[in-house]
Structures are given as C-alpha cells and as structure tokens.
Design a protein around this motif. Structure first.
Motif, mmCIF file in Angstrom:
data_model
loop_
_atom_site.group_PDB
_atom_site.id
_atom_site.type_symbol
_atom_site.label_atom_id
_atom_site.label_comp_id
_atom_site.label_asym_id
_atom_site.label_seq_id
_atom_site.Cartn_x
_atom_site.Cartn_y
_atom_site.Cartn_z
ATOM 1 N N LEU A 285 0.824 -1.201 0.000
ATOM 2 C CA LEU A 285 0.000 0.000 0.000
ATOM 3 C C LEU A 285 0.861 1.255 0.000
ATOM 4 O O LEU A 285 1.919 1.296 0.631
ATOM 5 N N LEU B 225 0.470 -0.192 -4.862
ATOM 6 C CA LEU B 225 -0.867 0.390 -4.963
ATOM 7 C C LEU B 225 -0.845 1.902 -4.766
ATOM 8 O O LEU B 225 -0.011 2.423 -4.038
ATOM 9 N N SER B 226 -1.761 2.575 -5.442
ATOM 10 C CA SER B 226 -2.114 3.969 -5.220
ATOM 11 C C SER B 226 -1.527 4.935 -6.243
ATOM 12 O O SER B 226 -0.316 4.973 -6.484
ATOM 13 N N SER C 170 2.539 4.630 -6.443
ATOM 14 C CA SER C 170 2.920 3.269 -6.800
ATOM 15 C C SER C 170 4.152 3.235 -7.694
ATOM 16 O O SER C 170 4.935 2.277 -7.648
ATOM 17 N N GLU D 237 -0.435 -0.336 -9.712
ATOM 18 C CA GLU D 237 -1.843 0.068 -9.806
ATOM 19 C C GLU D 237 -1.877 1.579 -9.690
ATOM 20 O O GLU D 237 -1.376 2.144 -8.717
ATOM 21 N N SER E 176 -6.152 4.280 -7.841
ATOM 22 C CA SER E 176 -6.776 4.546 -6.541
ATOM 23 C C SER E 176 -6.166 5.734 -5.806
ATOM 24 O O SER E 176 -4.989 6.049 -5.964
ATOM 25 N N THR F 76 -7.830 3.843 0.494
ATOM 26 C CA THR F 76 -7.668 2.424 0.773
ATOM 27 C C THR F 76 -8.782 1.591 0.153
ATOM 28 O O THR F 76 -8.545 0.468 -0.299
ATOM 29 N N ASN G 189 -7.714 1.278 -3.298
ATOM 30 C CA ASN G 189 -6.603 0.327 -3.352
ATOM 31 C C ASN G 189 -7.129 -1.096 -3.535
ATOM 32 O O ASN G 189 -6.700 -1.829 -4.441
ATOM 33 N N THR H 20 1.110 -3.152 5.010
ATOM 34 C CA THR H 20 0.945 -1.739 5.339
ATOM 35 C C THR H 20 1.487 -1.504 6.750
ATOM 36 O O THR H 20 1.881 -2.430 7.458
ATOM 37 N N THR I 11 -7.239 -1.208 7.031
ATOM 38 C CA THR I 11 -6.842 -1.922 5.816
ATOM 39 C C THR I 11 -7.397 -3.337 5.829
ATOM 40 O O THR I 11 -7.950 -3.817 4.829
#
Length: 241
Positions: free
Chosen positions: A35, A74-75, A95, A115, A118, A121, A124, A145, A153
């Motif tokens: 994350l 992610l993010s 990310s 990714e 997002s 969360t 995500n 995380t 999460t």
C-alpha cells in the motif's frame, strides 16, 4: 485441513519475520500488495514508513518458493496531498515511486506490477481486485501496510476480497513521531467505524462499484468535476493557446 488452513491465513496478521518463516516452510503466496502512504520523495523514493513496506515486500519475495509471487504496488496518490510532478508536468504516482524503490532493492522487473487508479484504501482494494487479482487468478495474497493503518486496511480488504486467502503483514511507522502516529491511529479508528457501515450497505463487489461510481468523492464523475473546479485556477495564457 486445506479449508481450515485458508481460514487461519485469512484472519491472521503477521510480522515480517513471522511470514518469512512461513513462506520458507512452503506457504505459497501468489501476490504481495504494497500500500502507498503519501506523496513520494522522488521518482524512486517514498516516505520512510512506506520504505519499510517495500523492504518487507522484498523480504517476503526473496523467501518465497518458486514460482515467485508478483509484487503489486498500490495507489495513484493521496486525496489530501498534492502530486509530485515531473519537470514535464506529469504526476509521479505513489505506486511508481514504490516500484522504483523496489527495483533499487533488487526486485526483478518481471515480478513487479503497479496500480495507478486509486486514491484511498477502498480504491486500493477495489482496483487491485478488478484490475489485477481476479484477472490473474490469485488465490493467496499478502497485504503489507504500516501497523497504524492495519485495522482499517484489514477491514477493507476482507470486505473486497471475501473469496481468497489474505495474509496481513504490518510494518513499523518509521519516520513518524509518536504524536503523529497517535493522530493517525485516532483518524483511522474514526474511519473504521464508517467502513463497518459500508460493508453492511454494499456487501458485494457490484455494490461496491455502485458506491464508488455514484457516491465516493474521489471516483464519482460529478464530484470529481466539482472538486477540480474548486481547486483549479486556469492560466488565461493557456486558455488562449
């Protein structure tokens, strides 16, 4: 026995050392999700507590048996933080910076995925599932995380991924003061209450999609336009060009 093992895994949270021991003993992980956590420091460097997440991902990857898991960062960004931009004016996604850090740590490029949709969360988890996990057929996924972020999460990923095995790995909040960690924990606790309600209101994946596209301020078309209009002042010279 297999179903029992999946149940234990899904509801378990580990330290990095604990999960490394498990994977060395043969626990198969299909993917590791890292994350994001705030504006990157550079194109290959994240916040110190996110670097801890990256280090954990590398440790789990290196300990894993063949075939090695994919690592998905992610993010796109954080809703309340401005984007880090290139000199050409393009955003450097959270990310992307995490991926750069992982490459610098020796993770093979062939193992790495990003990714870039997002901004929170819930996003995500939703976009990780719809863009990657379901299509790739992942059955066991590790979620990494920081410890202060883990309760919310875990609630979100168990909501979005009820059908697969989830392994949660918490890392320390390196670089944050005790006061900052406490403030984040309090904010996370308040947000967790809303997640409990959302899980009841939107239990299935298509329900979550409906919520994201019609109610969520970071993914609903009209709300995004309103947000952009309230935050943007266009340069007259650009409008005339």
């Amino acid at each position: 026995a297999s179903a029992r093992k999946r149940s234990i895994m899904r509801h378990s949270e580990y330290t990095v050392d604990e999960i490394v021991s498990r994977v060395r003993d043969g626990l198969r992980i299909d993917a590791i999700m890292v994350l994001g956590g705030g504006r990157p420091l550079s194109d290959r460097r994240t916040m110190p507590f996110v670097e801890e997440r990256c280090a954990a991902a590398v440790a789990v990857y290196e300990a894993s048996i063949l075939p090695k898991p994919k690592v998905l960062t992610l993010s796109a960004g954080t809703a309340h933080s401005p984007q880090l931009m290139t000199t050409e004016g393009l955003p450097i996604w959270e990310s992307t910076a995490a991926a750069g850090s992982l490459l610098d740590r020796g993770l093979p490029a062939s193992a790495l995925l990003v990714e870039t949709t997002s901004f929170d969360t819930i996003g995500n988890a939703f976009f990780a599932r719809t863009s990657h996990a379901d299509l790739a057929g992942w059955r066991t996924v590790a979620i990494i995380t920081s410890d202060f972020h883990m309760p919310r999460t875990r609630a979100i990923f168990e909501w979005i991924f009820p059908h697969i095995n989830l392994v949660f790995i918490s890392t320390p909040a390196v670089g944050l003061s005790a006061e900052a960690v406490d403030a984040r924990k309090q904010r996370e606790k308040r947000s967790l209450d809303s997640i409990t309600l959302l899980r009841t209101q939107y239990p299935k994946l298509h329900d979550v999609r409906n919520f994201i596209t019609t109610q969520h301020e970071l993914y609903t078309a009209q709300k995004l336009v309103q947000r952009a209009s309230s935050m943007t002042k266009l340069d007259p010279k650009l409008l005339a060009s």
